[in-house]
Scaffold this active site. Structure first.
Site, PDB file in Angstrom:
ATOM      1  N   ASP A  13     -29.503 -30.650 -41.596  1.00  0.00           N
ATOM      2  CA  ASP A  13     -30.751 -31.239 -41.083  1.00  0.00           C
ATOM      3  C   ASP A  13     -30.735 -32.762 -41.072  1.00  0.00           C
ATOM      4  O   ASP A  13     -31.772 -33.410 -41.211  1.00  0.00           O
ATOM      5  CB  ASP A  13     -31.959 -30.746 -41.910  1.00  0.00           C
ATOM      6  CG  ASP A  13     -32.093 -29.236 -41.855  1.00  0.00           C
ATOM      7  OD1 ASP A  13     -31.746 -28.658 -40.817  1.00  0.00           O
ATOM      8  OD2 ASP A  13     -32.542 -28.650 -42.859  1.00  0.00           O
ATOM      9  N   LYS A  16     -28.572 -33.987 -36.379  1.00  0.00           N
ATOM     10  CA  LYS A  16     -27.411 -33.829 -35.486  1.00  0.00           C
ATOM     11  C   LYS A  16     -27.835 -33.596 -34.037  1.00  0.00           C
ATOM     12  O   LYS A  16     -27.280 -34.193 -33.114  1.00  0.00           O
ATOM     13  CB  LYS A  16     -26.537 -32.655 -35.978  1.00  0.00           C
ATOM     14  CG  LYS A  16     -25.979 -32.869 -37.391  1.00  0.00           C
ATOM     15  CD  LYS A  16     -25.252 -31.646 -37.903  1.00  0.00           C
ATOM     16  CE  LYS A  16     -26.150 -30.487 -38.219  1.00  0.00           C
ATOM     17  NZ  LYS A  16     -27.054 -30.686 -39.377  1.00  0.00           N
ATOM     18  N   GLY A  40     -30.899 -25.285 -36.891  1.00  0.00           N
ATOM     19  CA  GLY A  40     -32.100 -25.627 -36.134  1.00  0.00           C
ATOM     20  C   GLY A  40     -31.966 -27.094 -35.784  1.00  0.00           C
ATOM     21  O   GLY A  40     -32.104 -27.950 -36.652  1.00  0.00           O
ATOM     22  N   HIS A  41     -31.611 -27.391 -34.552  1.00  0.00           N
ATOM     23  CA  HIS A  41     -31.350 -28.773 -34.126  1.00  0.00           C
ATOM     24  C   HIS A  41     -32.495 -29.232 -33.225  1.00  0.00           C
ATOM     25  O   HIS A  41     -32.698 -28.684 -32.138  1.00  0.00           O
ATOM     26  CB  HIS A  41     -29.999 -28.864 -33.407  1.00  0.00           C
ATOM     27  CG  HIS A  41     -28.842 -28.563 -34.317  1.00  0.00           C
ATOM     28  ND1 HIS A  41     -27.535 -28.609 -33.910  1.00  0.00           N
ATOM     29  CD2 HIS A  41     -28.803 -28.222 -35.632  1.00  0.00           C
ATOM     30  CE1 HIS A  41     -26.741 -28.311 -34.942  1.00  0.00           C
ATOM     31  NE2 HIS A  41     -27.495 -28.058 -35.991  1.00  0.00           N
ATOM     32  N   GLN A 221     -25.046 -27.235 -39.868  1.00  0.00           N
ATOM     33  CA  GLN A 221     -25.127 -27.386 -41.332  1.00  0.00           C
ATOM     34  C   GLN A 221     -24.584 -28.767 -41.741  1.00  0.00           C
ATOM     35  O   GLN A 221     -24.752 -29.714 -41.010  1.00  0.00           O
ATOM     36  CB  GLN A 221     -24.398 -26.246 -42.063  1.00  0.00           C
ATOM     37  CG  GLN A 221     -25.077 -24.880 -41.916  1.00  0.00           C
ATOM     38  CD  GLN A 221     -24.855 -24.210 -40.577  1.00  0.00           C
ATOM     39  OE1 GLN A 221     -23.739 -24.000 -40.169  1.00  0.00           O
ATOM     40  NE2 GLN A 221     -25.916 -23.859 -39.897  1.00  0.00           N
TER      41      GLN A 221
END
Ligand code: GDP
Ligand code: IMO
Ligand code: MG
Length: 419
Positions: A13, A16, A40-41, A221
């Site tokens: 988080d 990225k 979750g980007h 990650q």
């Protein structure tokens, strides 16, 4: 042509998705090499917010090719949900998103097994995202997995066999479940997947490179969640580090060019596991509130703490980082003083390297830095940086030995300063 890799240096988080989107115009191809819908980007541009899970963050810039590589684990149901919501928002995918036939599939029973193993671990649980990541990679390594290419031939038979195997495991774990609705969605996802270009992506990527095209690999990650080098066993089940881009896409190590290491100006972690600089006081709560630190996949509150330079130096070493990217600087705008962990004290001894075990008796040794107390969110160029902010950047560059090439001062695509 070289392949650049962008990856997280902390516990995920770091931002990225935002930076991959910012860098996309410089590349022809954007590729994911590991992880799956545990990621979750978040991308924000033109007042729209998107959270991508399996689809690479280059997808919004028309003429770019996006690839889901062999190292990824893909859940067809979650993928269909994600892809259809992008299509509904007017973003065409099928002409620009390619999926490796070697990508492993996450089955509905993998998700059940993820939950069952967590339940069995009780207080020792990992705090996974519950997306079936661990069980899917377990089947890959134990040579039981199903791959995207399998959906093209005798799929029902292969699926029934693996599902039956999982049902025995679930029974042994005494885990009760109802699979019907999830399985229906999943099979619809399998049919939907067939509408995409399913390719031998290692050939495609190498051909692109041979033809002078540029590739950016998007990590998911972070290094401290890597299955080999992270805070094991509180990690994810893939190699999140730079080497993962080679195995997760079929790229030779000599092809790797720049390695962008991305970190927050502080540190967060979601899920269980050690976190030496974690703050349990009002400052931790304030960082959480100002940074909006709630998981983009599970909505869980992220644990917050000061930046950990011992851990960052380790991540830089493992990945061979050539350029640093600092995110969420603006979150610290109001702090009079900022702390940075420069070493650990373990059993009375000062330690400046990341040790085998960071659980329990690791006490951070901090340096205090004067805060910049300036609203950074409107800053448009490096010349506008306050003196204290420049001092913080120089301090970090000296401690970490790598230049900070990009600074992010807000969640929007525009709030990015390339130095
Ligand atoms: P990723 O998983 O590494 O892509 O990061 P996430 O999207 O899970 O989390 C990063 C969060 O921080 C998202 O909510 C972003 O919109 C937000 N964000 C990214 N960069 C910045 C920044 O510079 N400042 C602030 N305030 N928020 C940011
Ligand atoms: P992005 O790509 C932060 C964490 C989970 C848990 C551990 C194992 O958005 O940075 P898993 O479901 O992978 O088996 O969970 O890893 N985790 C993440 N934390 N960001 C992520 O992805 C994460 N993906 C997994 O919280 O602690
Ligand atoms: Mg995330």
């Amino acid at each position: 042509m070289k392949v650049d890799v962008l990856l997280g240096l902390q516990w995920g988080d770091e931002g990225k998705g935002k930076v991959v989107d910012v860098l996309t115009p410089k590349y022809d191809v954007i590729a994911r090499f590991q992880g799956g819908p545990n990621a979750g980007h978040t991308l924000i541009f033109e007042d729209q917010k998107y959270v991508l899970r399996s689809i690479p963050s280059g997808i919004f810039q028309g003429d770019k090719v996006n690839i889901i590589g062999n190292g990824v684990v893909l859940d067809p149901a979650r993928f269909m949900e994600e892809a259809k919501s992008l299509e509904a928002a007017g973003h065409e995918l099928k002409d620009r998103l390619y999926i490796s036939k070697k990508t492993h599939l996450i089955l509905p029973t993998h998700r059940l097994l993820d939950a069952a193993y967590e339940q069995q671990k009780g207080d020792d649980k990992v705090g996974t995202t519950g997306r079936g990541i661990g069980p899917a990679y377990t089947d890959k390594v134990s040579r039981n997995g199903l791959r995207v290419g399998d959906i093209l031939c005798n799929f029902e038979e292969k699926y029934a066999k693996l599902k039956a195997h999982h049902e025995v495991l679930l029974q042994n774990l005494d885990y009760s479940y109802d699979l019907d609705k999830e399985e229906k969605e999943w099979l619809a996802g399998i049919a939907y997947l067939k509408e995409f270009n399913l390719i031998d992506s290692e050939h495609t990527i190498n051909q692109y490179l041979d033809n002078g095209k540029s590739v950016l690999c998007e990590g998911a990650q972070g290094t401290l969640l890597d299955v080999d080098f992270g805070s094991y066993p509180y990690v994810t089940s893939s190699n999140t580090v730079c080497a993962g881009a080679c195995t997760g896409l079929g790229i030779a190590p000599k092809r790797i060019g720049d390695v962008f290491g991305i970190f927050k100006a502080y540190c967060t972690r979601v899920g269980e596991g050690p976190f030496p600089t974690e703050l349990f006081d009002n400052t931790g709560d304030l960082i959480c509130e100002l940074g909006g630190e709630f998981g983009s996949v599970t909505g869980r509150k992220r644990r917050c703490g000061w930046i950990d330079l011992v851990a960052l130096r380790y991540s830089i070493m493992i990945n061979g980082v050539t350029k640093l990217i600092m995110m969420k600087s603006d979150v610290l705008d109001t702090f009079e003083t900022i702390k940075a962990c420069v070493a650990y004290k373990i059993d009375g001894e000062e330690v400046d390297y990341f040790p085998y075990d960071i659980e329990g008796n690791v006490e951070p040794i901090y340096t205090e830095i004067t805060g910049w107390q300036t609203d950074m969110t409107k800053v448009k160029s490096e010349d506008e940086f306050p003196e204290e902010f420049n001092a913080y950047l120089s301090f970090l560059e000296e401690e970490l030995g790598v230049d900070i090439a990009i600074v992010s001062v807000g969640p929007d695509r525009e709030q990015t300063i390339v130095r």
